[in-house]
Design an enzyme around this catalytic site. Structure first.
Site, PDB file in Angstrom:
ATOM      1  CD  GLU A   1      -0.164   1.294   3.181  1.00 28.88           C
ATOM      2  OE1 GLU A   1      -0.925   2.204   2.839  1.00 28.88           O
ATOM      3  OE2 GLU A   1       0.739   1.440   4.008  1.00 28.88           O
TER       4      GLU A   1
ATOM      5  CD  GLN B   1      -5.335   1.000  14.819  1.00 30.52           C
ATOM      6  OE1 GLN B   1      -4.849   1.211  13.717  1.00 30.52           O
ATOM      7  NE2 GLN B   1      -6.513   0.435  14.972  1.00 30.52           N
TER       8      GLN B   1
ATOM      9  CG  HIS C   1     -12.201  -0.530   7.050  1.00 27.98           C
ATOM     10  ND1 HIS C   1     -11.363  -0.175   6.021  1.00 27.98           N
ATOM     11  CD2 HIS C   1     -13.450  -0.167   6.657  1.00 27.98           C
ATOM     12  CE1 HIS C   1     -12.065   0.386   5.043  1.00 27.98           C
ATOM     13  NE2 HIS C   1     -13.333   0.398   5.400  1.00 27.98           N
ATOM     14  CG  LEU C   2     -11.960  -6.118  13.147  1.00 32.69           C
ATOM     15  CD1 LEU C   2     -11.287  -5.279  14.235  1.00 32.69           C
ATOM     16  CD2 LEU C   2     -13.264  -6.716  13.664  1.00 32.69           C
ATOM     17  CB  ALA C   3      -9.528  -7.986   7.939  1.00 32.13           C
ATOM     18  CG  ASP C   4      -5.939  -3.503   8.173  1.00 33.61           C
ATOM     19  OD1 ASP C   4      -5.310  -2.706   8.871  1.00 33.61           O
ATOM     20  OD2 ASP C   4      -7.026  -3.222   7.634  1.00 33.61           O
ATOM     21  CD  GLN C   5      -8.091  -1.207  12.615  1.00 30.21           C
ATOM     22  OE1 GLN C   5      -8.388  -1.077  13.789  1.00 30.21           O
ATOM     23  NE2 GLN C   5      -8.686  -0.534  11.649  1.00 30.21           N
TER      24      GLN C   5
ATOM     25  CG  HIS D   1      -4.529  -0.415   4.160  1.00 35.30           C
ATOM     26  ND1 HIS D   1      -3.946   0.330   5.146  1.00 35.30           N
ATOM     27  CD2 HIS D   1      -4.808   0.452   3.162  1.00 35.30           C
ATOM     28  CE1 HIS D   1      -3.869   1.593   4.775  1.00 35.30           C
ATOM     29  NE2 HIS D   1      -4.390   1.700   3.568  1.00 35.30           N
TER      30      HIS D   1
END
Length: 338
Positions: free
Chosen positions: A10, A100, A282-286, A307
């Site tokens: 990215e 984060q 969006h939660l997946a990569d975090q 991402h």
């Protein structure tokens, strides 16, 4: 010394933040070249520099290239020091992304920590505070640590001026987490936030949610935010199931109709609901960093974003843990860690 190409994947600030986080957790030094080469303004911006400075303070690290617009960054940590810290961006840059960066190392530190973060709390292209508080942090807490987040003042882009506090009581070790079944949606809530803007904006957004998703009554809430330094608008769609609450967001923009903002959120919510997965895009990569640090876990999500794929690549540079992905069915991907 791990050498990372900042233009890969990215090509943005996520490579910097993930490298800092994992360097603190592992004690491994790194150097990033071509920092944010994939962006219109390459190099470190103010919010990225604050993340570097925060990681430097917590890890008692030696740093080279810590300057605005720097395109090379070297980072050598020594030891993680839990405690009380205040990190202020000084602009409307995302304070949630700074959190984060340093949170993973404090989840299993030798003592508790209290973080005060100042800057943007509600920014496009970054997780808003509400996403962290309702979606991400409860899942991290389910892995062992105790985490309490409190919003003192919201800070919408571009004015900033936000402030929130996070208290962390660490765990000895993070426990693996499995999120493969969502189950039925138990609660739905649409919150349309407006700060120093007409409340009619919120009502127009909520009407789209009502008309297109069929939500009614106490599922629709217009909220005026009086303490914000500047104007802002955000539509949040909360979808609570047995194990988690997914939070879909769409920010109002100057010159963009309220109805268009709402339809963007509605489209993302529909995609999530139709796929039947528990973990949103969006939660997946975090989730990948805490699961990798736990040494195991599994979840099902939507097709991985760039991402998320970049996150997998950077994690593999620091941790000897396998992250495998497989397409279970159309629009459903299973991510297995360890």
């Amino acid at each position: 010394m791990i050498v990372i190409d900042g233009s890969s994947g990215e090509g943005g600030g996520q490579i910097v933040r993930t490298s800092l986080a994992l360097s603190l957790c592992t004690g491994k030094a790194f150097r990033i070249e071509k920092v944010r080469a994939g962006r219109a303004k390459p190099g470190l911006m103010r919010q990225h520099l604050t993340a570097v400075e925060a990681a430097q303070a917590i890890g008692a690290a030696q740093v080279k290239g810590a300057a605005v617009r720097s395109t090379a960054l070297g980072f050598t940590p020594t030891a993680v020091k839990p405690g009380a810290y205040t990190f202020s961006i000084g602009t409307a840059g995302s304070a949630t992304l700074v959190l984060q960066t340093v949170l993973p190392a404090l989840l299993t530190a030798s003592g508790p920590s209290t973080l005060v973060l100042e800057g943007g709390t509600h920014n496009p292209l970054a997780p808003p505070y509400d996403f962290l508080a309702r979606c991400f942090l409860p899942l991290v807490a389910a892995m062992g640590p105790r985490i309490t987040a409190t919003l003192q003042q919201p800070g919408f882009y571009p004015a900033g001026g936000g402030r929130f506090t996070v208290e962390i009581t660490p765990a000895a070790k993070l426990s693996p987490l499995e999120l493969c079944e969502r189950g039925e949606i138990k609660r739905r809530l649409a919150r349309a936030l407006v700060a120093h803007l007409p409340e009619t904006i919120a009502h127009r957004e909520l009407k789209v949610v009502k008309d297109e998703l069929g939500w009614t009554g106490d599922e629709l809430r217009a909220e005026e935010i009086p303490r914000s330094r500047g104007p802002g608008n955000l539509l949040l769609l909360e979808l609570e199931s047995a194990r988690l609450t997914e939070v879909v967001t769409a920010f109002g923009e100057k010159g963009v109709a309220s109805e268009a903002v709402a339809r963007k959120a509605v489209a993302e919510a529909r995609r999530y609901l139709d796929a039947g997965v528990p973990v949103g895009e969006h939660l997946a990569d975090q989730l990948m960093i805490p699961l990798a640090l736990a040494g195991g876990g599994r979840f099902r999500t939507l097709p991985l974003s760039l991402h998320a794929r970049t996150q997998i690549d950077v994690i593999g540079r620091f941790l000897d843990v396998a992250i495998r992905t497989r397409e279970v069915e159309r629009d459903v991907v299973e991510v297995s860690v360890g």
